[in-house]
Design an enzyme around this catalytic site. Structure first.
Site, PDB file in Angstrom:
ATOM      1  N   PRO A 162     -44.067 -53.093 -80.544  1.00 22.00           N
ATOM      2  CA  PRO A 162     -44.651 -51.757 -80.747  1.00 22.00           C
ATOM      3  C   PRO A 162     -44.135 -50.708 -79.773  1.00 22.00           C
ATOM      4  CG  PRO A 162     -46.346 -53.456 -80.804  1.00 22.00           C
ATOM      5  CD  PRO A 162     -45.098 -54.122 -80.354  1.00 22.00           C
ATOM      6  N   THR A 178     -43.539 -52.259 -72.417  1.00 21.31           N
ATOM      7  CA  THR A 178     -44.231 -51.139 -73.054  1.00 21.31           C
ATOM      8  C   THR A 178     -45.216 -51.575 -74.122  1.00 21.31           C
ATOM      9  OG1 THR A 178     -42.388 -50.897 -74.612  1.00 21.31           O
ATOM     10  CG2 THR A 178     -42.328 -49.574 -72.600  1.00 21.31           C
ATOM     11  N   CYS A 179     -44.975 -52.702 -74.774  1.00 23.49           N
ATOM     12  CA  CYS A 179     -45.897 -53.153 -75.815  1.00 23.49           C
ATOM     13  C   CYS A 179     -47.280 -53.438 -75.242  1.00 23.49           C
ATOM     14  CB  CYS A 179     -45.360 -54.406 -76.498  1.00 23.49           C
ATOM     15  SG  CYS A 179     -43.863 -54.107 -77.452  1.00 23.49           S
ATOM     16  N   PHE A 180     -47.308 -53.912 -73.991  1.00 27.54           N
ATOM     17  CA  PHE A 180     -48.582 -54.276 -73.356  1.00 27.54           C
ATOM     18  C   PHE A 180     -49.010 -53.255 -72.304  1.00 27.54           C
ATOM     19  CE2 PHE A 180     -46.298 -58.220 -74.490  1.00 27.54           C
ATOM     20  CZ  PHE A 180     -47.169 -58.676 -75.477  1.00 27.54           C
ATOM     21  N   TRP A 215     -38.453 -58.281 -70.458  1.00 25.01           N
ATOM     22  CA  TRP A 215     -39.409 -58.481 -71.569  1.00 25.01           C
ATOM     23  C   TRP A 215     -39.915 -59.914 -71.568  1.00 25.01           C
ATOM     24  CZ3 TRP A 215     -42.193 -55.710 -74.676  1.00 25.01           C
ATOM     25  CH2 TRP A 215     -42.765 -56.294 -75.793  1.00 25.01           C
TER      26      TRP A 215
END
Length: 875
Positions: free
Chosen positions: A557, A840-842, A875
């Site tokens: 995301p 960035t997703c979390f 990541w």
């Protein structure tokens, strides 16, 4: 012939008796018949007396007025072809033919036959020879030779005979009773095959498509009723026979629980059969009978999904009168649920209620045959003329509205008591569980289009209870039928309106197999993104997106959020000549009428519309907002002078001056109904109306001139661009027909908040309160340095840091609380000379243990440079 026969018919509406009819008299006991009103009455059993339940009690009333039966008299019932039940008295030596002749004389037709237990009675046989049991039921039907479907009659008669034999315990029948459900399935299959044969026969013939929608199946099901098969199955089910369970299985063949046993072309025509089952079971077994309720639910479902009604139900008045009693039962169930402490209604009961009301609303609207609702005096007057269904339907609706008013009052009290003691998530769960109240309100909105006072009172109820209404809408799960609330958007808060429009956008899929995958090269961001999005099918985009940048490991995301921001930044750049920024608000854009310099500009406008729709679907604030002129076009509304003030302040000011000038001042301008425009490097004069260059602007026509000028500039000159942009956006909606409702539900300021996010200064205290730590503590020296360094940054640098951390550059309108989760700062074991990294997703920022405030500021300064904040760490 030595018998006399009289027939008394009672009309359930008028309550008037028809005149008697007599046969030649003899010395024998007279043969008499009493016709009861009551389509759908339960048949008396063989042990019923003259006052047994039949035809809504009309048979009992008629039997009470008849001469007492003598030992030489036969008493029996005849089920007529018009669904009325006739109570008859006859002498034992009267023949079946005499009975048929008299029924024919009473208006039931000539070419008739009588059936008992599924078998035709010989016309020459006397009642004594037949040895009919007292209070037995015969069935009146057309002769077999008059039908186009003799095999259907034979099979239906066999089903009726088998069921009747099993009920009476006849020795020759029980073995066949085991296969009652198989016989019914065979009957249904034959109806389906007859339809297929009709379809093949009529394919290509004029009107063949309409005829092949169930004509033969409807005729088969009518035969099933006329042959008495439905009645025989119900009688067996209600009996004490050991074979009653087989009748239940046979009846359930008509209930759409097993699609394999009920082909769709037959299913949509089963309403008359289900209606007969409901009538018989309701009167004989009661409202709480499980099989009855199953038949009633199926009846509601079939009627609500029917493209067209069977011939026996094609009159709105007749259909509503037939189903109104059953609809009333479902209303009572819903009212009872809403009156309970929990105010809960089961989904099954709610669906049944909605289905019945949908059918009644459709038929009532068809009966009105016009636009607008009926004033109260009209349906009050109609009820006096016999259309009592109108008043009864109205009263049901008002009962429901009154109960909903009580529910909303209770919810308002709950809201004030629980707001401080229940958490946000828990509160949302509680209110989502009450969404059935919105379903009932939705049905009442449909009814308000029929009855004027229902609509007026509904508006008053909603206005009186805005707080619980907003809580219900804000927490409601996806329901496309809630679009009617657009009419009441002035009663809804932003969060409620936002939830309504998100219901019109796809949800997307969680599993990657349903996502539209993209692999983008950053150096060719716009071109490659255009190829992936503009060439995709609508369905592929509505399933969601999965994207990855070439030569980068990050996915998820966060990467998708960054891609949206970067694509919009490139797409709306003035260098692309597609959009122009508003002079006083550089984040706000309108369509550029000179975009034709790019031969692909129309395809790019479709692409732009899709990007905007996808950004809203994925709830990404891209920092781009649309000008009011573009917003109004999407909403299907006209553009006025006040609407252009931001897009073209110069033209706006000029038009305002013209409206303030006197006649001489306007004449001195030498204006005509035309305007100059630049296209592909040349200037041309465009007429605002035919012959516009020859029409001077004066004080009398200046308003018309300004209206035409605005229309030509902001609509006509960019009509092709507007069409493609609108189509691109519409491609993303779940239902393209709801585009206007989407924008009617929003104000421009609402769309700004959804699409552009907040452009205000970032609230540092809000940022801190929504940040948690892993490996660090809030009071740690390094965390204190971090926030001090952030506080010293200019606003644009803070945005770059936030973008690096979360791929969110513009916060939702409600700040950090509007993000999908908290932000996190993780401690890493990396060397202090390493830069911070992010997931960035979390929403994770991974921060090495820097040794001083200056080192912290230097490292944060590096990652807030634009070219760095658009890359990813580990990541």
């Amino acid at each position: 012939m030595s018998a006399a026969l009289a027939c008394h018919r009672r009309n359930p509406k008028r309550r008037r008796d028809a005149p008697d009819h007599a046969l030649p008299q003899s010395s024998k006991q007279p043969l008499m018949a009493h016709a009861g009103a009551g389509a759908g009455a339960a048949e008396p059993s063989s042990s019923a007396s003259s006052s047994a339940s039949g035809a809504d009690g009309a048979s009992a009333a008629a039997a009470a007025s008849s001469p007492p039966a003598s030992p030489r008299e036969a008493h029996f019932f005849v089920r007529a072809t018009d669904s009325k039940t006739i109570a008859m008295h006859a002498g034992w030596d009267d023949t079946v033919g005499a009975v048929l002749d008299h029924l024919g004389a009473c208006g039931y037709g000539r070419d008739l036959r009588l059936l008992y237990a599924g078998r035709q009675l010989p016309p020459e046989a006397t009642l004594a020879e037949l040895r009919l049991p007292q209070d037995s039921t015969l069935h009146l039907a057309a002769r077999l030779r008059s039908t186009q479907h003799p095999h259907a009659w034979q099979l239906a008669a066999h089903i009726a005979a088998t069921a009747a034999g099993a009920e009476s315990g006849a020795a020759s029948v029980p073995a066949a009773a085991f296969s009652l459900d198989e016989l019914v399935k065979e009957f249904i299959l034959r109806a389906h095959r007859a339809n297929l044969g009709l379809s093949r026969h009529d394919r290509g013939a004029p009107g063949g498509e309409d005829r092949a929608t169930g004509d033969h199946a409807a005729e088969y099901l009518d035969i099933f009723l006329q042959a008495g098969a439905a009645l025989a199955l119900v009688r067996l089910y209600l009996s004490k026979s050991a074979f009653r369970s087989y009748a239940e299985r046979a009846i359930k063949c008509f209930i759409a629980t097993d699609p394999s046993s009920l082909p769709m072309d037959v299913l949509v025509l089963t309403a008359p059969v289900l209606l007969e089952f409901c009538r018989l079971l309701s009167l004989a077994a009661g409202k709480k009978e499980v099989l009855y309720r199953s038949c009633r639910r199926s009846l509601a479902s079939v009627l609500s999904s029917r493209p067209r009604l069977p011939p026996s139900m094609n009159s709105p008045t007749r259909l509503i009168e037939q189903i109104l009693p059953f609809a009333r039962e479902t209303v009572d169930v819903v009212l009872e649920g809403l009156a309970s402490m929990s105010m809960m209604v089961s989904p099954i009961d709610l669906d049944e209620f909605s289905n019945f009301f949908k059918v009644m609303c459709q038929q009532a609207r068809h009966w009105i045959s016009g636009e607008g609702s009926m004033p109260r005096n009209l349906y009050s007057r109609e009820s006096e003329h016999g259309n009592t269904w109108m008043w009864r339907f109205h009263n049901m609706s008002m009962d429901m509205l009154k109960r909903l008013d009580e529910c909303l009052k209770r919810l308002e009290m709950d809201l004030s008591l629980s707001s401080d003691s229940i958490g946000v998530t828990e509160s949302q769960t509680i209110w989502a569980a009450r969404s059935h109240i919105l379903v009932v309100l939705t049905e009442l909105d449909f009814i308000s289009a029929i009855y004027e006072d229902v609509g007026h009172n509904l508006q008053l109820v909603l206005m009186a209870h805005r707080a619980p209404l907003n809580a219900l809408v804000r927490c409601s799960k996806r329901n496309e039928r809630l679009h009617w609330l657009v009419k009441h958007k002035n009663l809804l808060c932003f969060e409620a309106r936002r939830n309504l429009v998100f219901m019109m956008l796809p949800e997307g899929k969680d599993d990657f197999g349903e996502l539209h995958e993209m692999l983008i090269d950053r150096s060719h961001l716009l071109d490659e993104s255009f190829n992936y999005i503009a060439q995709a099918k609508h369905s592929e985009l509505r399933g969601g997106l999965f994207m990855e940048f070439k030569n980068e490991e990050a996915t998820g995301p966060g990467v998708l959020r960054e891609w949206f921001c970067l694509v919009c930044q490139a797409l709306f750049s003035p260098k692309q000549v597609l959009f122009s920024p508003c002079p006083e608000d550089k984040r706000r854009f309108y369509l550029n009428e000179t975009s034709a310099v790019d031969p692909l500009h129309l395809k790019y406008f479709t692409f732009a519309g899709r990007i905007i729709g996808l950004a809203l679907m994925h709830k990404v604030q891209v920092g781009i907002v649309l000008d009011r002129t573009l917003f109004l076009h999407l909403a299907g509304r006209s553009i006025t002078l006040e609407d252009i003030s931001v897009a073209d302040p110069v033209k706006y000011a000029s038009c305002k001056r013209i409206l303030e000038m006197n006649a001489a001042e306007i004449d001195d301008l030498y204006l005509t109904f035309s305007r100059g425009a630049h296209e592909l490097g040349t200037r041309e004069i465009i007429d605002l109306c035919p012959g516009g260059q020859d029409i001077s602007v004066n004080i009398r026509n200046r308003d018309q001139y300004i209206d035409l000028l605005i229309k030509n500039t902001f609509v006509d000159s960019i009509s092709a661009q507007l069409t493609h942009f609108t189509q691109g956006f519409t491609d993303i909606l779940v239902n393209p027909d709801h585009r206007k409702e989407f924008f009617e539900c929003l104000d421009l300021e609402d769309l700004d908040r959804l699409l552009g996010g907040s452009n205000d200064t970032i609230n540092l205290q809000d940022w801190k309160s929504h940040t948690q730590y892993n490996g660090y503590k809030e009071k740690d020296r390094l965390i204190t340095w971090f926030w001090k360094a952030v506080e010293r940054m200019p606003i644009e640098q803070q945005r770059q840091l936030l973008f690096f951390w979360t791929s969110v550059k513009y916060l939702p309108s409600d700040g950090f609380g509007g993000l999908s989760s908290k932000l996190y700062i993780y401690k890493t074991s990396d060397s202090p000379d390493r830069l911070p990294s992010s997931q960035t997703c979390f929403y994770r920022l991974c921060l090495p243990p820097y040794t001083s405030l200056k080192m912290m500021e230097n490292q944060l300064q590096k990652i807030t440079q634009e070219h760095v904040s658009c890359s990813f760490g580990t990541w």
